[in-house]
Scaffold this motif. Structure first.
Motif, PDB file in Angstrom:
ATOM      1  N   GLY A  97      22.432   4.988  31.761  1.00  0.00           N
ATOM      2  CA  GLY A  97      22.808   4.714  30.389  1.00  0.00           C
ATOM      3  C   GLY A  97      23.318   3.297  30.207  1.00  0.00           C
ATOM      4  N   GLN A  98      23.891   3.024  29.048  1.00  0.00           N
ATOM      5  CA  GLN A  98      24.373   1.692  28.720  1.00  0.00           C
ATOM      6  C   GLN A  98      25.705   1.421  29.417  1.00  0.00           C
ATOM      7  OE1 GLN A  98      24.261   0.658  24.527  1.00  0.00           O
ATOM      8  NE2 GLN A  98      22.748   2.254  24.129  1.00  0.00           N
ATOM      9  N   ALA A  99      25.790   0.263  30.049  1.00  0.00           N
ATOM     10  CA  ALA A  99      26.983  -0.078  30.823  1.00  0.00           C
ATOM     11  C   ALA A  99      28.241  -0.097  29.945  1.00  0.00           C
ATOM     12  CB  ALA A  99      26.798  -1.437  31.500  1.00  0.00           C
ATOM     13  N   GLY A 100      28.124  -0.608  28.721  1.00  0.00           N
ATOM     14  CA  GLY A 100      29.279  -0.679  27.830  1.00  0.00           C
ATOM     15  C   GLY A 100      29.818   0.690  27.473  1.00  0.00           C
ATOM     16  N   HIS A 101      28.912   1.618  27.150  1.00  0.00           N
ATOM     17  CA  HIS A 101      29.323   2.984  26.815  1.00  0.00           C
ATOM     18  C   HIS A 101      29.919   3.676  28.044  1.00  0.00           C
ATOM     19  CE1 HIS A 101      26.365   3.271  23.153  1.00  0.00           C
ATOM     20  NE2 HIS A 101      27.238   2.291  23.067  1.00  0.00           N
ATOM     21  N   ASN A 102      29.311   3.447  29.199  1.00  0.00           N
ATOM     22  CA  ASN A 102      29.827   4.042  30.436  1.00  0.00           C
ATOM     23  C   ASN A 102      31.232   3.549  30.750  1.00  0.00           C
ATOM     24  OD1 ASN A 102      27.373   5.351  30.757  1.00  0.00           O
ATOM     25  ND2 ASN A 102      26.550   3.826  32.157  1.00  0.00           N
ATOM     26  N   LEU A 103      31.466   2.260  30.503  1.00  0.00           N
ATOM     27  CA  LEU A 103      32.776   1.675  30.760  1.00  0.00           C
ATOM     28  C   LEU A 103      33.849   2.342  29.911  1.00  0.00           C
ATOM     29  CD1 LEU A 103      34.681  -0.495  31.921  1.00  0.00           C
ATOM     30  CD2 LEU A 103      33.918  -2.007  30.062  1.00  0.00           C
ATOM     31  N   LEU A 104      33.573   2.489  28.618  1.00  0.00           N
ATOM     32  CA  LEU A 104      34.548   3.114  27.727  1.00  0.00           C
ATOM     33  C   LEU A 104      34.757   4.583  28.080  1.00  0.00           C
ATOM     34  CD1 LEU A 104      33.566   1.564  24.262  1.00  0.00           C
ATOM     35  CD2 LEU A 104      35.334   0.825  25.864  1.00  0.00           C
ATOM     36  N   GLN A 105      33.698   5.245  28.509  1.00  0.00           N
ATOM     37  CA  GLN A 105      33.823   6.649  28.890  1.00  0.00           C
ATOM     38  C   GLN A 105      34.737   6.799  30.109  1.00  0.00           C
ATOM     39  OE1 GLN A 105      30.718   9.226  31.065  1.00  0.00           O
ATOM     40  NE2 GLN A 105      30.333   9.703  28.913  1.00  0.00           N
ATOM     41  N   LEU A 106      34.584   5.920  31.087  1.00  0.00           N
ATOM     42  CA  LEU A 106      35.432   5.963  32.268  1.00  0.00           C
ATOM     43  C   LEU A 106      36.895   5.733  31.913  1.00  0.00           C
ATOM     44  CD1 LEU A 106      33.220   3.970  34.809  1.00  0.00           C
ATOM     45  CD2 LEU A 106      33.761   6.410  34.910  1.00  0.00           C
ATOM     46  N   LEU A 107      37.139   4.780  31.033  1.00  0.00           N
ATOM     47  CA  LEU A 107      38.515   4.488  30.613  1.00  0.00           C
ATOM     48  C   LEU A 107      39.118   5.666  29.851  1.00  0.00           C
ATOM     49  CD1 LEU A 107      37.999   0.794  29.482  1.00  0.00           C
ATOM     50  CD2 LEU A 107      39.292   1.553  31.489  1.00  0.00           C
ATOM     51  N   GLU A 108      38.308   6.310  29.020  1.00  0.00           N
ATOM     52  CA  GLU A 108      38.788   7.458  28.250  1.00  0.00           C
ATOM     53  C   GLU A 108      39.106   8.644  29.155  1.00  0.00           C
ATOM     54  OE1 GLU A 108      39.164   8.460  24.668  1.00  0.00           O
ATOM     55  OE2 GLU A 108      39.700   6.351  24.817  1.00  0.00           O
ATOM     56  N   ARG A 109      38.420   8.766  30.263  1.00  0.00           N
ATOM     57  CA  ARG A 109      38.592   9.908  31.161  1.00  0.00           C
ATOM     58  C   ARG A 109      39.822   9.778  32.060  1.00  0.00           C
ATOM     59  NH1 ARG A 109      33.377  10.393  34.517  1.00  0.00           N
ATOM     60  NH2 ARG A 109      34.633  11.998  35.572  1.00  0.00           N
ATOM     61  N   ARG A 110      40.487   8.660  32.042  1.00  0.00           N
ATOM     62  CA  ARG A 110      41.715   8.496  32.825  1.00  0.00           C
ATOM     63  C   ARG A 110      42.741   9.548  32.403  1.00  0.00           C
ATOM     64  NH1 ARG A 110      43.409   3.591  35.293  1.00  0.00           N
ATOM     65  NH2 ARG A 110      45.495   4.075  34.487  1.00  0.00           N
ATOM     66  N   LEU A 111      43.453  10.111  33.362  1.00  0.00           N
ATOM     67  CA  LEU A 111      44.407  11.178  33.061  1.00  0.00           C
ATOM     68  C   LEU A 111      45.513  10.705  32.129  1.00  0.00           C
ATOM     69  CD1 LEU A 111      45.390  14.048  33.445  1.00  0.00           C
ATOM     70  CD2 LEU A 111      46.530  13.320  35.562  1.00  0.00           C
ATOM     71  N   ASP A 112      46.006   9.486  32.303  1.00  0.00           N
ATOM     72  CA  ASP A 112      47.062   9.014  31.407  1.00  0.00           C
ATOM     73  C   ASP A 112      46.558   8.897  29.970  1.00  0.00           C
ATOM     74  OD1 ASP A 112      45.426   6.830  31.897  1.00  0.00           O
ATOM     75  OD2 ASP A 112      47.045   5.459  32.441  1.00  0.00           O
ATOM     76  N   ASN A 113      45.296   8.499  29.801  1.00  0.00           N
ATOM     77  CA  ASN A 113      44.721   8.430  28.460  1.00  0.00           C
ATOM     78  C   ASN A 113      44.550   9.816  27.866  1.00  0.00           C
ATOM     79  OD1 ASN A 113      43.113   6.917  26.247  1.00  0.00           O
ATOM     80  ND2 ASN A 113      41.689   8.486  26.922  1.00  0.00           N
ATOM     81  N   VAL A 114      44.129  10.786  28.683  1.00  0.00           N
ATOM     82  CA  VAL A 114      43.935  12.152  28.204  1.00  0.00           C
ATOM     83  C   VAL A 114      45.262  12.765  27.771  1.00  0.00           C
ATOM     84  CG1 VAL A 114      43.221  14.484  28.876  1.00  0.00           C
ATOM     85  CG2 VAL A 114      41.846  12.518  29.565  1.00  0.00           C
ATOM     86  N   VAL A 115      46.314  12.530  28.543  1.00  0.00           N
ATOM     87  CA  VAL A 115      47.647  13.018  28.182  1.00  0.00           C
ATOM     88  C   VAL A 115      48.087  12.429  26.839  1.00  0.00           C
ATOM     89  CG1 VAL A 115      50.108  12.875  28.807  1.00  0.00           C
ATOM     90  CG2 VAL A 115      48.402  13.508  30.528  1.00  0.00           C
ATOM     91  N   TYR A 116      47.797  11.136  26.645  1.00  0.00           N
ATOM     92  CA  TYR A 116      48.108  10.477  25.367  1.00  0.00           C
ATOM     93  C   TYR A 116      47.261  11.049  24.242  1.00  0.00           C
ATOM     94  CZ  TYR A 116      47.588   6.887  21.756  1.00  0.00           C
ATOM     95  OH  TYR A 116      47.502   6.223  20.553  1.00  0.00           O
ATOM     96  N   ARG A 117      45.980  11.214  24.489  1.00  0.00           N
ATOM     97  CA  ARG A 117      45.068  11.730  23.464  1.00  0.00           C
ATOM     98  C   ARG A 117      45.423  13.152  23.029  1.00  0.00           C
ATOM     99  NH1 ARG A 117      41.595   8.451  20.613  1.00  0.00           N
ATOM    100  NH2 ARG A 117      40.153   7.305  21.931  1.00  0.00           N
ATOM    101  N   LEU A 118      45.923  13.945  23.968  1.00  0.00           N
ATOM    102  CA  LEU A 118      46.304  15.326  23.645  1.00  0.00           C
ATOM    103  C   LEU A 118      47.610  15.387  22.852  1.00  0.00           C
ATOM    104  CD1 LEU A 118      45.408  17.113  27.007  1.00  0.00           C
ATOM    105  CD2 LEU A 118      44.332  17.529  24.781  1.00  0.00           C
ATOM    106  N   GLY A 119      48.372  14.299  22.876  1.00  0.00           N
ATOM    107  CA  GLY A 119      49.594  14.255  22.083  1.00  0.00           C
ATOM    108  C   GLY A 119      50.875  14.519  22.856  1.00  0.00           C
ATOM    109  N   PHE A 120      50.795  14.647  24.184  1.00  0.00           N
ATOM    110  CA  PHE A 120      51.999  14.867  24.977  1.00  0.00           C
ATOM    111  C   PHE A 120      52.847  13.596  25.069  1.00  0.00           C
ATOM    112  CE2 PHE A 120      49.163  18.180  26.849  1.00  0.00           C
ATOM    113  CZ  PHE A 120      49.911  19.281  26.473  1.00  0.00           C
ATOM    114  N   ALA A 121      52.220  12.450  24.896  1.00  0.00           N
ATOM    115  CA  ALA A 121      52.923  11.169  24.988  1.00  0.00           C
ATOM    116  C   ALA A 121      52.666  10.351  23.732  1.00  0.00           C
ATOM    117  CB  ALA A 121      52.464  10.395  26.221  1.00  0.00           C
ATOM    118  N   ALA A 122      53.635   9.500  23.386  1.00  0.00           N
ATOM    119  CA  ALA A 122      53.520   8.677  22.185  1.00  0.00           C
ATOM    120  C   ALA A 122      52.654   7.443  22.415  1.00  0.00           C
ATOM    121  CB  ALA A 122      54.909   8.253  21.711  1.00  0.00           C
TER     122      ALA A 122
END
Length: 210
Positions: free
Chosen positions: A88-113
């Motif tokens: 796939g596209q390198a740019g989209h893959n890069l953002l997907q990897l960053l989004e999949r980070r556990l700290d980002n997921v915890v933030y996205r779920l709303g546990f952290a501000a």
């Protein structure tokens, strides 16, 4: 590993947009970017009249995304190299990897501000992934995995406040939040449409491909 510990609002001003690095404060009148939307420093206002070169435009885009997710230069470069090896596209893959980070997921779920607060919570062992404690903020989640807040932290006033505030931010479609049981499920891999921040990932690809 060295990490930026200075004023976070300074980073928003430098990138010329809100990066939402300080949680709820970014939504109030106390936000420094609202009062001073020009770059920091003695000559900050003069920099508004300076036209960036093509290299400068691409550098600023890379710096912006790196600061949004709170990763170091070395980490960011590794993510990009991994993204180029994926289908796939390198740019989209890069953002997907960053989004999949556990700290980002915890933030996205709303546990952290904020992502920095989420990173601290994860590093201190507040969360379990599929029943096992994971204290690595860069851990990449996969579809089907369940992220759960440990029971002894569920009465923390900050957690309660953050979960109430997530209504404003919203939870992305690739995640599912069960606030009553303090857990979230990864339903699918994040897509480009799930990332609402104004990011031009093609400029980052061009920066590293120069």
């Amino acid at each position: 590993m060295a990490r930026y510990t200075g004023p976070r609002c300074r980073l928003c001003r430098r990138e010329g947009m809100k990066l939402f690095l300080k949680g709820e404060r970014c939504y109030t009148d106390k936000c420094a970017f609202e009062r001073r939307s020009y770059p920091p420093g003695q000559h900050g206002q003069a920099q508004l009249r300076v036209k960036l070169s093509d290299y400068g435009i691409r550098l600023r885009e890379k710096q912006k995304v790196k600061r949004i997710y709170g990763v170091s230069e070395k980490q960011f470069r590794r993510y990009f190299e991994r993204a180029t090896r994926m289908k796939g596209q390198a740019g989209h893959n890069l953002l997907q990897l960053l989004e999949r980070r556990l700290d980002n997921v915890v933030y996205r779920l709303g546990f952290a501000a904020s992502r920095s607060q989420a990173r601290q919570m994860v590093a201190h062992g507040w969360f379990k992934v599929n029943g096992r404690t994971v204290d690595i903020p860069s851990y990449l989640v996969d579809p089907g995995e369940v992220i759960e807040l440990k029971e002894k932290y569920r009465n923390n006033p900050q957690i309660q406040e953050n979960l109430e505030a997530v209504v404003r931010r919203g939870v992305p479609q690739w995640l599912e939040l069960d606030a009553e049981n303090f857990r979230g499920t990864v339903k699918a891999l994040p897509t480009r449409e799930d990332i609402t921040m104004p990011i031009q990932e093609s400029l980052i690809v061009e920066f590293y491909s120069r």
